[in-house]
Design a protein around this motif. Sequence first.
Motif, PDB file in Angstrom:
ATOM      1  N   UNK A 236     -73.281 117.921  43.172  1.00 43.66           N
ATOM      2  CA  UNK A 236     -74.102 116.695  43.097  1.00 43.66           C
ATOM      3  C   UNK A 236     -73.377 115.582  43.858  1.00 43.66           C
ATOM      4  N   UNK A 237     -73.435 115.556  45.165  1.00 38.27           N
ATOM      5  CA  UNK A 237     -72.649 114.600  45.962  1.00 38.27           C
ATOM      6  C   UNK A 237     -72.983 113.132  45.715  1.00 38.27           C
ATOM      7  N   UNK A 238     -74.150 112.832  45.161  1.00 37.40           N
ATOM      8  CA  UNK A 238     -74.513 111.426  44.904  1.00 37.40           C
ATOM      9  C   UNK A 238     -74.139 110.960  43.501  1.00 37.40           C
ATOM     10  N   UNK A 239     -73.668 111.871  42.652  1.00 35.79           N
ATOM     11  CA  UNK A 239     -73.300 111.527  41.273  1.00 35.79           C
ATOM     12  C   UNK A 239     -72.093 110.601  41.249  1.00 35.79           C
ATOM     13  N   UNK A 240     -72.119 109.587  40.363  1.00 36.53           N
ATOM     14  CA  UNK A 240     -70.993 108.664  40.215  1.00 36.53           C
ATOM     15  C   UNK A 240     -70.375 108.794  38.829  1.00 36.53           C
ATOM     16  N   UNK A 241     -69.098 108.509  38.764  1.00 31.12           N
ATOM     17  CA  UNK A 241     -68.348 108.530  37.509  1.00 31.12           C
ATOM     18  C   UNK A 241     -67.644 107.196  37.331  1.00 31.12           C
ATOM     19  N   UNK A 242     -67.816 106.585  36.154  1.00 29.98           N
ATOM     20  CA  UNK A 242     -67.174 105.316  35.830  1.00 29.98           C
ATOM     21  C   UNK A 242     -66.176 105.549  34.688  1.00 29.98           C
ATOM     22  N   UNK A 243     -64.949 105.054  34.865  1.00 29.85           N
ATOM     23  CA  UNK A 243     -63.888 105.211  33.870  1.00 29.85           C
ATOM     24  C   UNK A 243     -63.485 103.841  33.343  1.00 29.85           C
ATOM     25  N   UNK A 244     -63.646 103.661  32.034  1.00 29.95           N
ATOM     26  CA  UNK A 244     -63.328 102.361  31.424  1.00 29.95           C
ATOM     27  C   UNK A 244     -62.395 102.553  30.234  1.00 29.95           C
ATOM     28  N   UNK A 245     -61.580 101.548  29.985  1.00 29.07           N
ATOM     29  CA  UNK A 245     -60.676 101.591  28.842  1.00 29.07           C
ATOM     30  C   UNK A 245     -59.471 100.713  29.080  1.00 29.07           C
TER      31      UNK A 245
END
Length: 376
Positions: A236-245
Motif C-alpha cells: 500500500x504505497x500511499x498508506x501513512x503512519x503517524x507515531x505520537x507519544x
Amino acid sequence: MNTLIEGLVSAGHRVKVLAINTNKYSVEPRDIPQNYRNRTGIELVDIDLSVKPIPAFINLLSNKSYHVARFVADNFRKKLIEVLKVSKFNVVQIETLFMSPYIETLRKYSKAKIVLRAHNIEHLIWQRLAKSTRNPLKGFYLNHLATTLKNYEYNILDAYDGIVPITRKDSDFFGSACNKPVIPISFGVNPDQWSLNETDPIENALFHIGSMNWLPNEEGIKWFLSEVWPLLHQTLPSLKLYLAGREIPTWLRELQLNNVEVVGEAPNAQEFIRSKSISIAPLLSGSGIRIKIIESMVMGKAVIATTIGAEGINYTRGKDIMIADTPEAFREAVKYLYENPEHRIKIGNNARRLILEEHNNPALVERLGNFYREIL
C-alpha cells in the motif's frame, strides 16, 4: 491512577493523594488546578528515579531488586509519616508494586487496610524483554532484573490486605501467588468524556500513540518499522503512519521513512486519535492492559494488536479488534481494513460498545468500593 481518583471522589469517598514527583514525569504543583487540589489534597514529593550506572552495576552482586530500591527515599517516608499522623484512613491504596517498601511505615503509623493496585505483573514485563533481546550482555542484565523483581513480587504480596489487578489474567496470577483477597478492576473510561464527533474529518491512516520511554512500546515500534512497514509500504504505497507519544527517542526523531510521520507528544490525545482511522499496538512484551488501546477503541477506532498487546481486553477476535502476531498477518489485517471502510467502521463501533460495557468507570469504582467494604 487519576481515573480511579476522580471516580472515587465522584462516588462520594474522601480521598487523599500522596504522590512522588519524578524526573521522568515531573510536574509543577502550582500547575495542578486548585479545584483538583481541594478535592484530593494532593501532595508531591520529589524523587530522582534515574538509573545510575554505579548502583545499577553494584546491584548485579546482590539479590535485591534494583527496580524497587530506586523508589525508597527518606523524604517520601517522612512525608508519609506526617500525613498518617494528621489523618486516619480506612484504606491505603498503593499504586504499583514499587511503592511496597512503605508498607512497614503504614503498618506502624496507621490501622488502615493496605491494598495493592497492581498495574502489571511487573516481573513478567522484564522476563519478556529479556527473552526478546538479541544482545547477550543486555539479556543477562535484564534476566537479573527480572529474577530479583520476581522474587520480591512473590515475597511481598502477603504483606497486603488485598490485591486489585487490572486484568482477569493478572488476577489469576495474584490469586495463586498469595493468600489475600484478589479482585480484578480494569481501567475505566467515563462515557461522557469520550463522545464521538461524526463531522470531524478522518484520514484513512495508521497511528500509534503511547509513551516511548516505556521499553515495550519502543521495542514494538522498532519491530513494526523494521519487519512490518516494508511489507506494508510495498503493498500500500500511499498508506501513512503517524507515531505520537511523549519521550520520543533520538533514533525515532531522526527516522526518515517514506510516509512515516513522527508527531511527538500530541497536544490533545483525543483529537489525535479521532483524526486517524486505524490504531496499531505491535507489542512483543509487557503486562497488564494498554490504556491507549482502550481509548482508541472507545473512540470507535479499529485496532490491530498483537496477542500480548490485547491482553486484558475481553475481545472477540475479528469482531471488535484484529489480532496479528507476524509481519505477514499485520500486513493482511491493515490491507483489509484500509481497503474495506465498511468493515473498519463496524469493528470500531463494536469496539466502542465493548469498552462502554466492560470499562465503564462509575461501575468499576462501585465494584472497588464494595471490595473495600468487604476487606474492612
